[in-house]
Design an enzyme around this catalytic site. Sequence first.
Site, short mmCIF file in Angstrom:
data_model
loop_
_atom_site.label_atom_id
_atom_site.label_comp_id
_atom_site.label_asym_id
_atom_site.label_seq_id
_atom_site.Cartn_x
_atom_site.Cartn_y
_atom_site.Cartn_z
N GLY A 50 0.85 -1.18 0.00
CA GLY A 50 0.00 0.00 0.00
C GLY A 50 0.89 1.23 0.00
N GLN A 197 -5.05 -9.48 -2.52
CA GLN A 197 -5.20 -8.50 -1.45
C GLN A 197 -6.66 -8.22 -1.13
OE1 GLN A 197 -3.28 -8.10 -4.22
NE2 GLN A 197 -1.49 -6.81 -3.83
N ASP A 238 -1.42 4.61 -6.59
CA ASP A 238 -0.01 4.63 -6.24
C ASP A 238 0.72 5.81 -6.85
OD1 ASP A 238 1.06 1.81 -4.90
OD2 ASP A 238 -0.85 1.63 -5.94
N LYS A 249 -3.44 -0.71 -8.66
CA LYS A 249 -3.26 -2.15 -8.76
C LYS A 249 -3.77 -2.69 -10.08
CE LYS A 249 -1.64 -4.10 -6.22
NZ LYS A 249 -0.19 -4.41 -6.18
#
Length: 354
Positions: A50, A197, A238, A249
Amino acid sequence: MTAHLTPIRWCDDDSLELLDQRWLPSRRETLRIDTAEAAAEAITAMVVRGAPAIGITAAYGVVLAARQATGPEWPARLDAAMTRLGASRPTAINLFWALERMRAVITAHRHADAPPVERLLETARDIQRQDLADCLAMGAYGAELLAREAPKAVMTHCNTGALATGGHGTALGVIRTAWDRGLITHVHANETRPWLQGARLTAWELAEERIPVTLAVDSAASLLLAQGKIGWLIVGADRVTANGDVANKIGTFALAVQARHFGVKVMVVAPTSTFDASLASGDDIPIETRESRELTHQGERVVAPDGIDIYNPVFDVTPAGLIDVIVSEKGVIESPDRNSLAAWLDASDPGGFA
């Protein structure tokens, strides 16, 4: 807020304790980290993941390096440690933002006889505290958007919760806050291959708080979106580039395309430390790829032919044109593009952004 989830903790013995997310949800194990090299290895190995959590961990990694650096060469040793930490996960801009915060402290004390350990530790702690405050602010801003219409279900991808941040979460923080206010009816979490995840972490966090969640195979998303019961796709980021393109992701791009087709709105939730004005568009984002074994094996079981070519990117880039709104700790950017992003960021932070 998930007060019982503390994935990153600085210990009284001046070491770093990480909740090893590779073992969740089957068991909780912590990993004690006492060197910058071990912190970098933990980031690469997905002990912690993360974007905000990676940045926090890297900041504490610099503190660990400072505790062990002695003599007049200490600045060079810290520079080497930060280079190693910066190489651990290259797509997450929060990592470099946090390291720059630490580098500023080092530069201010570069001519001292010893590294400023206590000042570095306070900076790392401040990064962690600020991230939690930012997550709570983003949760409130995102919930206000959801309050504009009748409650519906939402969909999310990967894990953007307390496990991925300094607490509460980015996209999952919006979902938490919205659930508390009665603004959503259900959460659909995609499993998020190949590290799962969504299955291992997001579904677990939501179940821990008794927020109703349905876990689905990634490729079922279009079926769910077509039913008309989902109002928003809510994801993290991100990196956000100057034109509003977003790296997140792998699978997020496909979800955004599907959401647009079915009239489902897309919300990206990211602190301003995730924004990178130095990159003109998503084409400039470095995309991390990982080892082939993550696809060829399930544990020790082989699930692919020997010697086959493997493509295992960790992230993809969603164009700004597929994003309805970006939520940061400083407010909301609707219909993001180069002009709206620049104008909003100038208004909210005249000093610029990461």
